[in-house]
Design a protein around this motif. Structure first.
Motif, short mmCIF file in Angstrom:
data_model
loop_
_atom_site.label_atom_id
_atom_site.label_comp_id
_atom_site.label_asym_id
_atom_site.label_seq_id
_atom_site.Cartn_x
_atom_site.Cartn_y
_atom_site.Cartn_z
N HIS A 89 -8.49 -2.18 -10.88
CA HIS A 89 -9.07 -0.97 -10.40
C HIS A 89 -10.64 -0.83 -11.18
CE1 HIS A 89 -9.58 3.45 -9.29
NE2 HIS A 89 -9.59 3.59 -10.70
N ILE A 90 -10.46 -0.72 -12.57
CA ILE A 90 -11.76 -0.63 -13.45
C ILE A 90 -12.86 -1.53 -12.86
CG2 ILE A 90 -12.55 -0.66 -15.59
CD1 ILE A 90 -11.04 1.80 -15.29
N SER A 91 -12.36 -2.90 -12.78
CA SER A 91 -13.49 -3.87 -12.51
C SER A 91 -14.02 -3.63 -11.30
CB SER A 91 -12.55 -5.40 -12.37
OG SER A 91 -11.97 -5.66 -13.58
N LYS A 133 -17.91 3.71 -17.45
CA LYS A 133 -17.12 2.64 -16.85
C LYS A 133 -16.85 1.34 -17.52
CE LYS A 133 -15.40 5.59 -13.77
NZ LYS A 133 -13.99 5.80 -13.85
N GLU A 177 -14.38 -0.56 -9.79
CA GLU A 177 -15.02 0.55 -10.14
C GLU A 177 -16.56 0.36 -10.51
OE1 GLU A 177 -13.07 3.38 -12.33
OE2 GLU A 177 -12.51 4.76 -10.55
N ASP A 187 -4.79 -1.29 -15.30
CA ASP A 187 -5.87 -1.03 -14.76
C ASP A 187 -6.90 -1.74 -14.38
OD1 ASP A 187 -4.88 1.46 -14.49
OD2 ASP A 187 -5.45 2.28 -16.28
N GLN A 229 -14.67 1.50 -20.22
CA GLN A 229 -13.30 1.15 -20.01
C GLN A 229 -13.01 -0.25 -19.60
OE1 GLN A 229 -13.09 4.05 -16.56
NE2 GLN A 229 -12.41 5.72 -18.00
N TYR A 230 -13.89 -0.72 -19.01
CA TYR A 230 -14.07 -2.21 -18.49
C TYR A 230 -13.84 -2.99 -19.62
CZ TYR A 230 -15.31 -6.77 -16.62
OH TYR A 230 -15.21 -7.98 -16.15
#
Length: 150
Positions: free
Chosen positions: A74-76, A55, A78, A71, A58-59
């Motif tokens: 959403h990613i932040s 994750k 998560e 995103d 992704q961030y």
């Protein structure tokens, strides 16, 4: 004169080895190593840390574009939720507590050594309250810092 300096240096080195041995045999180091091992061996911690690493990648990708990335929110969220979940685990909290206790011991030893040389020596700490307290700065500006007096 040179022989006396060599003897003093040798004695200082021997005493520093004795001090490091005492620290390594301390309750704080023992508890830290035990808590670290328990955390590293915990299956759920391993799983969540692996997920967190993915994750986080992704961030970092969405960070390049910031809030404009579709995103980003959403990613932040998560990453923050996963970090909170990991930090709330009992085994992780036990490790953090042991780590803080060891850090406090190391700070106190460093502070004692520094004060034996000079009260003006700064000793870094992971606890900002200890650094301010030991620096002699009471945020009154008398130390020459940039804090403005009212």
């Amino acid at each position: 004169m040179e022989l006396l300096e060599t003897t003093d240096t040798t004695q200082l080195i021997l005493e520093s080895y004795e001090l490091s041995s005492m620290i390594n045999q301390s309750r704080e180091v023992s508890e830290y190593l035990l808590a670290k091992r328990r955390m590293e061996e915990d299956g759920e911690v391993k799983r969540l840390m692996s997920l967190f690493a993915k994750k986080k990648e992704q961030y970092e990708d969405v960070q390049r574009f910031g809030k404009y990335h579709p995103d980003y929110n959403h990613i932040s969220a998560e990453v923050r939720d996963l970090k909170r979940t990991i930090e709330s685990m009992e085994v992780v909290q036990a490790f953090k507590q042991a780590e803080n206790q060891l850090d406090e011991l190391l700070y106190q030893v460093s502070r004692t050594i520094a004060d034996a040389v000079s009260n003006s020596i700064k000793v870094p700490s992971n606890n900002p309250f200890l650094e301010v307290k030991s620096s002699g700065c009471g945020s009154g500006g008398s130390c020459g810092c940039s804090v403005k007096k009212h």
